[in-house]
Write a protein that holds these residues in place. Structure first.
Motif, PDB file in Angstrom:
ATOM      1  N   MET A 283      -4.016  -0.969   4.611  1.00  0.00           N
ATOM      2  CA  MET A 283      -4.688  -0.616   3.348  1.00  0.00           C
ATOM      3  C   MET A 283      -4.133   0.700   2.797  1.00  0.00           C
ATOM      4  O   MET A 283      -4.030   0.880   1.584  1.00  0.00           O
ATOM      5  CB  MET A 283      -6.201  -0.532   3.530  1.00  0.00           C
ATOM      6  CG  MET A 283      -6.856  -1.875   3.779  1.00  0.00           C
ATOM      7  SD  MET A 283      -6.538  -3.050   2.448  1.00  0.00           S
ATOM      8  CE  MET A 283      -6.189  -4.539   3.366  1.00  0.00           C
ATOM      9  N   ALA A 284      -3.787   1.621   3.687  1.00  0.00           N
ATOM     10  CA  ALA A 284      -3.228   2.902   3.229  1.00  0.00           C
ATOM     11  C   ALA A 284      -1.913   2.668   2.489  1.00  0.00           C
ATOM     12  O   ALA A 284      -1.583   3.396   1.557  1.00  0.00           O
ATOM     13  CB  ALA A 284      -3.021   3.851   4.407  1.00  0.00           C
ATOM     14  N   ARG A 285      -1.150   1.658   2.901  1.00  0.00           N
ATOM     15  CA  ARG A 285       0.166   1.427   2.276  1.00  0.00           C
ATOM     16  C   ARG A 285       0.141   0.410   1.143  1.00  0.00           C
ATOM     17  O   ARG A 285       1.129   0.269   0.428  1.00  0.00           O
ATOM     18  CB  ARG A 285       1.180   0.974   3.338  1.00  0.00           C
ATOM     19  CG  ARG A 285       1.566   2.082   4.308  1.00  0.00           C
ATOM     20  CD  ARG A 285       2.783   1.692   5.135  1.00  0.00           C
ATOM     21  NE  ARG A 285       3.941   1.445   4.323  1.00  0.00           N
ATOM     22  CZ  ARG A 285       4.803   0.442   4.531  1.00  0.00           C
ATOM     23  NH1 ARG A 285       4.627  -0.385   5.529  1.00  0.00           N
ATOM     24  NH2 ARG A 285       5.844   0.286   3.740  1.00  0.00           N
ATOM     25  N   MET A 286      -0.958  -0.317   1.000  1.00  0.00           N
ATOM     26  CA  MET A 286      -0.975  -1.361  -0.028  1.00  0.00           C
ATOM     27  C   MET A 286      -1.126  -0.742  -1.411  1.00  0.00           C
ATOM     28  O   MET A 286      -2.093  -0.046  -1.691  1.00  0.00           O
ATOM     29  CB  MET A 286      -2.112  -2.353   0.228  1.00  0.00           C
ATOM     30  CG  MET A 286      -1.987  -3.603  -0.625  1.00  0.00           C
ATOM     31  SD  MET A 286      -3.362  -4.747  -0.430  1.00  0.00           S
ATOM     32  CE  MET A 286      -2.962  -5.485   1.126  1.00  0.00           C
TER      33      MET A 286
ATOM     34  N   VAL B 204      -8.160   8.512  12.044  1.00  0.00           N
ATOM     35  CA  VAL B 204      -7.536   9.464  11.122  1.00  0.00           C
ATOM     36  C   VAL B 204      -6.227   8.843  10.654  1.00  0.00           C
ATOM     37  O   VAL B 204      -5.348   8.539  11.457  1.00  0.00           O
ATOM     38  CB  VAL B 204      -7.269  10.809  11.818  1.00  0.00           C
ATOM     39  CG1 VAL B 204      -6.706  11.817  10.822  1.00  0.00           C
ATOM     40  CG2 VAL B 204      -8.548  11.336  12.437  1.00  0.00           C
ATOM     41  N   THR B 205      -6.124   8.632   9.344  1.00  0.00           N
ATOM     42  CA  THR B 205      -5.014   7.842   8.818  1.00  0.00           C
ATOM     43  C   THR B 205      -4.251   8.654   7.788  1.00  0.00           C
ATOM     44  O   THR B 205      -4.846   9.174   6.843  1.00  0.00           O
ATOM     45  CB  THR B 205      -5.558   6.541   8.185  1.00  0.00           C
ATOM     46  OG1 THR B 205      -6.345   5.883   9.176  1.00  0.00           O
ATOM     47  CG2 THR B 205      -4.445   5.634   7.729  1.00  0.00           C
TER      48      THR B 205
ATOM     49  N   VAL C 166      -4.626  11.914   3.575  1.00  0.00           N
ATOM     50  CA  VAL C 166      -5.234  11.671   4.884  1.00  0.00           C
ATOM     51  C   VAL C 166      -6.636  11.128   4.633  1.00  0.00           C
ATOM     52  O   VAL C 166      -7.402  11.710   3.870  1.00  0.00           O
ATOM     53  CB  VAL C 166      -5.334  12.956   5.739  1.00  0.00           C
ATOM     54  CG1 VAL C 166      -6.065  12.683   7.046  1.00  0.00           C
ATOM     55  CG2 VAL C 166      -3.946  13.509   6.020  1.00  0.00           C
ATOM     56  N   VAL C 167      -6.931  10.009   5.218  1.00  0.00           N
ATOM     57  CA  VAL C 167      -8.271   9.443   5.103  1.00  0.00           C
ATOM     58  C   VAL C 167      -8.830   9.305   6.505  1.00  0.00           C
ATOM     59  O   VAL C 167      -8.130   8.875   7.424  1.00  0.00           O
ATOM     60  CB  VAL C 167      -8.263   8.033   4.464  1.00  0.00           C
ATOM     61  CG1 VAL C 167      -9.666   7.635   4.034  1.00  0.00           C
ATOM     62  CG2 VAL C 167      -7.315   7.957   3.300  1.00  0.00           C
ATOM     63  N   VAL C 168     -10.074   9.671   6.662  1.00  0.00           N
ATOM     64  CA  VAL C 168     -10.720   9.502   7.959  1.00  0.00           C
ATOM     65  C   VAL C 168     -11.681   8.320   7.853  1.00  0.00           C
ATOM     66  O   VAL C 168     -12.723   8.405   7.216  1.00  0.00           O
ATOM     67  CB  VAL C 168     -11.474  10.784   8.370  1.00  0.00           C
ATOM     68  CG1 VAL C 168     -12.161  10.580   9.719  1.00  0.00           C
ATOM     69  CG2 VAL C 168     -10.497  11.951   8.440  1.00  0.00           C
ATOM     70  N   TYR C 169     -11.275   7.218   8.448  1.00  0.00           N
ATOM     71  CA  TYR C 169     -12.140   6.042   8.446  1.00  0.00           C
ATOM     72  C   TYR C 169     -13.126   6.136   9.600  1.00  0.00           C
ATOM     73  O   TYR C 169     -12.759   6.513  10.709  1.00  0.00           O
ATOM     74  CB  TYR C 169     -11.306   4.762   8.600  1.00  0.00           C
ATOM     75  CG  TYR C 169     -10.355   4.528   7.459  1.00  0.00           C
ATOM     76  CD1 TYR C 169     -10.827   4.364   6.156  1.00  0.00           C
ATOM     77  CD2 TYR C 169      -8.986   4.474   7.675  1.00  0.00           C
ATOM     78  CE1 TYR C 169      -9.949   4.152   5.103  1.00  0.00           C
ATOM     79  CE2 TYR C 169      -8.099   4.251   6.621  1.00  0.00           C
ATOM     80  CZ  TYR C 169      -8.589   4.100   5.351  1.00  0.00           C
ATOM     81  OH  TYR C 169      -7.724   3.880   4.312  1.00  0.00           O
TER      82      TYR C 169
END
Ligand code: AMP
Ligand code: GLY
Length: 459
Positions: free
Chosen positions: A316-319, A403-404, A379-382
């Motif tokens: 999802m981070a790369r889409m 941590v993404t 940076v997203v923290v899921y």
């Protein structure tokens, strides 16, 4: 009301504004909610039951993901235009069929199609019927048969013993000798360690090679591959420690060549989706193949009928494309010529787990320092096993945060760097709640992740 929307890769009919319900409560579902929330087609996002992170971007309702009738009732009440299911249990329980019966749109394979994940014996026999490359195997339906098999050990040692049904990822054991094989079989079939999931076992040839994950969207006849992704499963660095649900992921990976990609599509993915359709088990959802790249080509270790966790976090981070039309097209059997656009930059996810995971995790601790991470761009923290209580975020299970990071040069912005960020807000000693995230684990997984990243050319 339905309307035509130009998505950039064709016009699709969608109800707009859309109301979307997500089913599940892990990092995977947070990543889906995060991505779905960004869609201009969507106004309302609901989640059953969700977690503390999801609650910041969606309306969470306390309905267990496996209570499929209640989830369908809720979807009907809110007039959900689309429901997206994360975990395998509701799929195998038939949530897809329940929704379809009620005329509700759902991104989730039917119970029959989900059996490709729900029964390893079914999956292997299906692969034999459709000549899909697999290890040699035998299905044993009684303890007696299984012990007889172990006595003869026709596949040599090591070989692999798998409980037939869902066992929360713990139903697979590589056995090294007769004594171990007998003990494992006794536990699964004699002591019924996994209940009825162990009524049958599959004995498999042990395959050697590089393990890869391959995920595609499927509408039942057409498939669209996702970006490549690699999961890091062992709890500790250097591929040590017990297997987990996944401690970290990186996308893209270099472990599939162009030729490998072609063979996987031709020899595995396409015949699987076609074979399922031919057997009246049209597969609509995510088909996730766990493969071994052996000397004689790719072979199937297992199929999952769902998004991976934490694979979804980096995917999802790369889409770049809007995920909502893709989900909707899979659910309605109208995938067409869809092309997904991916960020050129790699993404990495590192899972922070409670002490004790993957055994019995310590829970009930307060997580601090989350707000400081929100200021980071890319940076997203899921959240996974978190819950908001008295204004604080508490841990409620094993895998807690993912941590993404997404970036052109993620080697400069990953875990060595994430750690001080956590430290500034949180890790300052054994008494601090954040110390539940074993710092060593964070560092170790970070090291492994950095190695994976350094293997990506151009970064
Ligand atoms: P599964 O439960 O089928 O996903 O298997 C879990 C893990 O066990 C896989 O990710 C592999 O590392 C390993 N595994 C499963 N089946 C085999 C096999 N036939 N040969 C070698 N390793 C396997
Ligand atoms: N990360 C592996 C899985 O979701 O099954």
């Amino acid at each position: 009301p339905a309307r035509m929307v130009d998505t950039g890769w064709g016009r699709v009919s969608l109800c707009s504004p859309m109301r979307i319900l997500i089913v599940g409560n892990g990092g995977r579902e947070h990543a889906l909610a995060w991505k779905i929330r960004q869609s201009p087609l969507v106004t309302d996002v609901y989640c059953a039951p969700g977690n503390a992170g999801i609650a910041e971007i969606a309306d969470c309702v306390p309905i267990d993901a496996s209570s499929i009738v209640e989830v369908a009732d809720f979807a009907q009440t809110i007039k959900a235009d689309l429901t997206v299911v994360g975990p395998e249990l509701p799929m195998v329980l038939g949530i897809g069929d329940e929704f379809v019966r009620r005329g509700l749109t759902i991104f989730c394979p039917s119970r029959g199609a989900a059996e490709i994940e729900g029964s390893k014996a079914f999956a292997r026999e299906f692969m034999t019927r459709h000549k899909i490359p697999s290890p040699r195997y035998e299905v044993c339906s009684s303890l007696e048969d299984a012990l007889k098999f172990v006595g003869k050990a026709p596949l040599g040692f090591p070989f692999v013993v798998k409980a037939d049904g869902l066992a929360a990822g713990k139903g697979t054991v590589v056995v090294e000798d007769q004594a171990e094989a007998r003990a494992v079989v006794e536990q699964i079939m004699g002591d019924k360690k996994f209940g009825s999931a162990g009524a049958k076992v599959v004995m498999e040839e042990f395959l050697e090679g590089e393990e890869v994950s391959f995920l595609v969207f499927s509408d039942g006849s057409r498939v669209v591959p996702m970006a490549s992704v690699q999961d890091h499963k062992r709890a500790l660095d250097g591929d040590k420690g017990p297997n987990t649900g996944g401690m970290g992921t990186v996308s893209p990976t270099t472990n599939i060549s162009l030729e490998g990609h072609k063979r996987i599509m031709q020899e595995i993915v396409v015949p699987t989706v076609a074979g399922l359709a031919a057997e009246g088990r049209r597969f609509q959802g995510v088909l996730f193949a766990g493969l071994m790249m052996t000397e004689s080509g790719p072979k199937v270790l297992e199929f999952n009928a769902r998004f991976g966790d934490p694979e979804t976090q980096v995917i999802m981070a790369r889409m770049r494309s809007d995920v909502v039309p893709i989900l909707d097209q899979c659910a309605t059997g109208s995938l067409g010529e869809t092309r997904i656009e991916w960020a050129k930059e790699p993404a990495v996810c590192v899972v922070l787990a409670s002490r004790g995971y993957p055994g019995t995790p310590e829970t009930g601790s307060t997580i601090e320092g989350l707000d400081s991470l929100k200021e980071w761009s890319d940076v997203v923290v899921y959240h996974a096993a978190t819950k908001r209580e008295d204004g604080q975020v508490k841990t409620v299970g094993g895998r807690v945060l993912g941590v993404t990071a997404l970036g052109a040069n993620p080697t400069q912005m990953t875990w060595a760097d994430a750690q001080p960020a956590f430290a500034s807000g949180a890790v300052d000693g054994q008494e601090n709640p954040m110390s539940i995230f074993t710092a060593a684990k964070l560092q170790n997984v970070g090291q492994k992740t950095r190695e994976m990243l350094e293997s990506i050319p151009g970064t």
